[in-house]
Structures are given as structure tokens and as C-alpha cells.
Write a protein that holds these residues in place. Structure first.
Motif, PDB file in Angstrom:
ATOM      1  N   CYS A  61      -1.374  -5.136   6.679  1.00 21.23           N
ATOM      2  CA  CYS A  61      -0.659  -5.566   5.473  1.00 21.23           C
ATOM      3  C   CYS A  61       0.595  -6.367   5.811  1.00 21.23           C
ATOM      4  N   TRP A  62       1.080  -6.294   7.047  1.00 22.22           N
ATOM      5  CA  TRP A  62       2.189  -7.134   7.480  1.00 22.22           C
ATOM      6  C   TRP A  62       1.679  -8.527   7.827  1.00 22.22           C
ATOM      7  N   ILE A  63       0.472  -8.573   8.405  1.00 25.27           N
ATOM      8  CA  ILE A  63      -0.112  -9.848   8.819  1.00 25.27           C
ATOM      9  C   ILE A  63      -0.603 -10.618   7.600  1.00 25.27           C
ATOM     10  N   ARG A  64      -1.322  -9.949   6.742  1.00 29.65           N
ATOM     11  CA  ARG A  64      -1.809 -10.555   5.494  1.00 29.65           C
ATOM     12  C   ARG A  64      -0.994  -9.981   4.339  1.00 29.65           C
ATOM     13  N   ASP A  65       0.216 -10.469   4.233  1.00 26.01           N
ATOM     14  CA  ASP A  65       1.143  -9.916   3.244  1.00 26.01           C
ATOM     15  C   ASP A  65       0.854 -10.358   1.808  1.00 26.01           C
ATOM     16  N   THR A  66      -0.203 -11.148   1.633  1.00 26.06           N
ATOM     17  CA  THR A  66      -0.583 -11.547   0.267  1.00 26.06           C
ATOM     18  C   THR A  66      -1.499 -10.509  -0.390  1.00 26.06           C
ATOM     19  N   VAL A  67      -2.022  -9.567   0.410  1.00 23.75           N
ATOM     20  CA  VAL A  67      -2.876  -8.512  -0.138  1.00 23.75           C
ATOM     21  C   VAL A  67      -1.998  -7.577  -0.958  1.00 23.75           C
ATOM     22  N   GLU A  68      -2.402  -7.348  -2.193  1.00 24.47           N
ATOM     23  CA  GLU A  68      -1.638  -6.454  -3.064  1.00 24.47           C
ATOM     24  C   GLU A  68      -1.920  -5.005  -2.681  1.00 24.47           C
ATOM     25  N   LEU A  69      -0.867  -4.316  -2.225  1.00 19.72           N
ATOM     26  CA  LEU A  69      -1.028  -2.931  -1.794  1.00 19.72           C
ATOM     27  C   LEU A  69      -0.900  -1.975  -2.971  1.00 19.72           C
ATOM     28  N   LEU A  70      -1.685  -0.909  -2.919  1.00 20.11           N
ATOM     29  CA  LEU A  70      -1.659   0.122  -3.950  1.00 20.11           C
ATOM     30  C   LEU A  70      -0.799   1.311  -3.513  1.00 20.11           C
ATOM     31  N   VAL A  71      -0.257   1.242  -2.291  1.00 20.47           N
ATOM     32  CA  VAL A  71       0.662   2.247  -1.761  1.00 20.47           C
ATOM     33  C   VAL A  71       1.878   1.504  -1.214  1.00 20.47           C
TER      34      VAL A  71
END
Length: 189
Positions: A81-91
Motif C-alpha cells: 500500500c506504500w508502493i501503490r498508494d492509489t489503492v483505497e485502503l479499508l484499514v
């Protein structure tokens, strides 16, 4: 590393409110290892299951040292999630490094300690540990190899925790402890 993103993207594609709720609960149980620590303490304060508790807590202590104090800073692997920071995290975005998965490693350390001391409990704990690892992939906070390493190293910690307990039982203190128990009270190991 590209294959790992393919796996993570597949988990992104199956996200839905029901799975998010279930796996969110599972991943919450692994936050700072609180569930496993609580279980270890409860087992420890019970005379009947004290050896299970000691094995579990010893495994978690080994896990803490190996995962959080040695491997994470040494490997310093960025999270997906740091590398692909465009992914919307649910946590929330974790602040520590990715390798190995701490949630997974602690869960398998506890499950392994239970398996090697009280086999039936260990089976059930392994199921929870498996879903703990899956939850970390589902939420895009670990690579598959982080989870796999957490599984293997966690089981190693669980084995060593149980081994420690078995060795401790053969010491002078362990023999005095056993003499103080009534026949049939000890249910582990």
C-alpha cells in the motif's frame, strides 16, 4: 514481485461488504497481538492449562523479538500500500515495514504453541491464523511472501515456545510445580 501484485489485485477484485466486515474483525483480533496475549494470560492463570499459556506466551515473546525487533527493521520491505498508494485502503495504513506479516506470524506462533501442547485447540487456532493471513492480503497491507514467511516463522516460534515449556517442566522448578498439582489437573503437554 509482480506476481504478488497480481494476487493482491485479485483480492481487491473480490472485496465486498460482507467479506470486509468478517475479515476486518479477524484482522482487528491481531492488532498488537492482543487476542493471543489475552488467551495466553487466561491459560496461564488457570492451573489446569498453565503449561499451554506459558508455551503460547513464550512463542509470542520469540515472535516479538524475531519479527518486530530483528526482521522488520533488517529487511525494511515497503508495504504494497506504500508502493501503490492509489489503492483505497479499508484499514488504516500501517507505519512499520512489511516483512514478515506481524499479524500472521503472531497468530501462527500462538496456534503453533497450542498445536504442540493441546492439539485440538491448535487446529482451531490454525484456522483463525490462516484467515488472519488472508485478511492481510485482502486489505492490501502485506505481500503474499510476507504472509507465507509469517506462517513459517510463526510455526517455528510456536514449536520453540512448546519446546521451552517442555524443557522448563524438567527443571527443578518444573518438578516442584508438578508435585503441587493434584493428579489429572495438568491438561497440556
Amino acid at each position: 514481485m509482480e506476481w504478488e501484485f497480481i494476487v493482491l489485485d485479485w483480492f481487491q477484485s473480490i472485496q465486498n461488504p460482507v467479506l470486509t466486515k468478517i475479515l476486518g474483525f479477524v484482522t482487528m483480533l491481531g492488532e498488537a497481538g492482543w487476542f493471543w496475549i489475552l488467551l495466553g494470560v487466561l491459560l496461564f492463570i488457570s492451573k489446569k492449562y498453565r503449561t499451554c499459556g506459558v508455551a503460547l506466551l513464550a512463542a509470542l515473546l520469540l515472535d516479538l523479538v524475531l519479527a518486530n525487533m530483528i526482521l522488520k527493521p533488517l529487511v525494511a520491505r515497503p508495504r504494497p500500500c506504500w508502493i501503490r498508494d492509489t489503492v483505497e485502503l479499508l484499514v488504516r495504513v500501517p507505519g512499520d515495514y512489511s516483512f514478515p506479516s506481524g499479524h500472521t506470524m503472531a497468530s501462527f506462533a500462538a496456534a503453533g504453541a497450542l498445536y504442540f501442547t493441546k492439539r485440538v485447540w491448535g487446529y482451531w487456532a490454525m484456522v483463525l491464523a490462516f484467515f488472519m493471513g488472508i485478511s492481510r492480503l485482502y486489505f492490501y497491507v502485506h505481500f503474499p511472501t510476507d504472509v507465507l514467511a509469517g506462517l513459517v516463522l510463526g510455526l517455528l516460534c510456536g514449536y520453540l515456545g512448546a519446546l521451552f515449556m517442555k524443557k522448563a517442566r524438567n527443571t527443578k522448578f518444573g518438578k516442584l510445580y508438578k508435585e503441587g498439582l493434584e493428579h489429572g489437573e495438568e491438561k497440556c503437554l
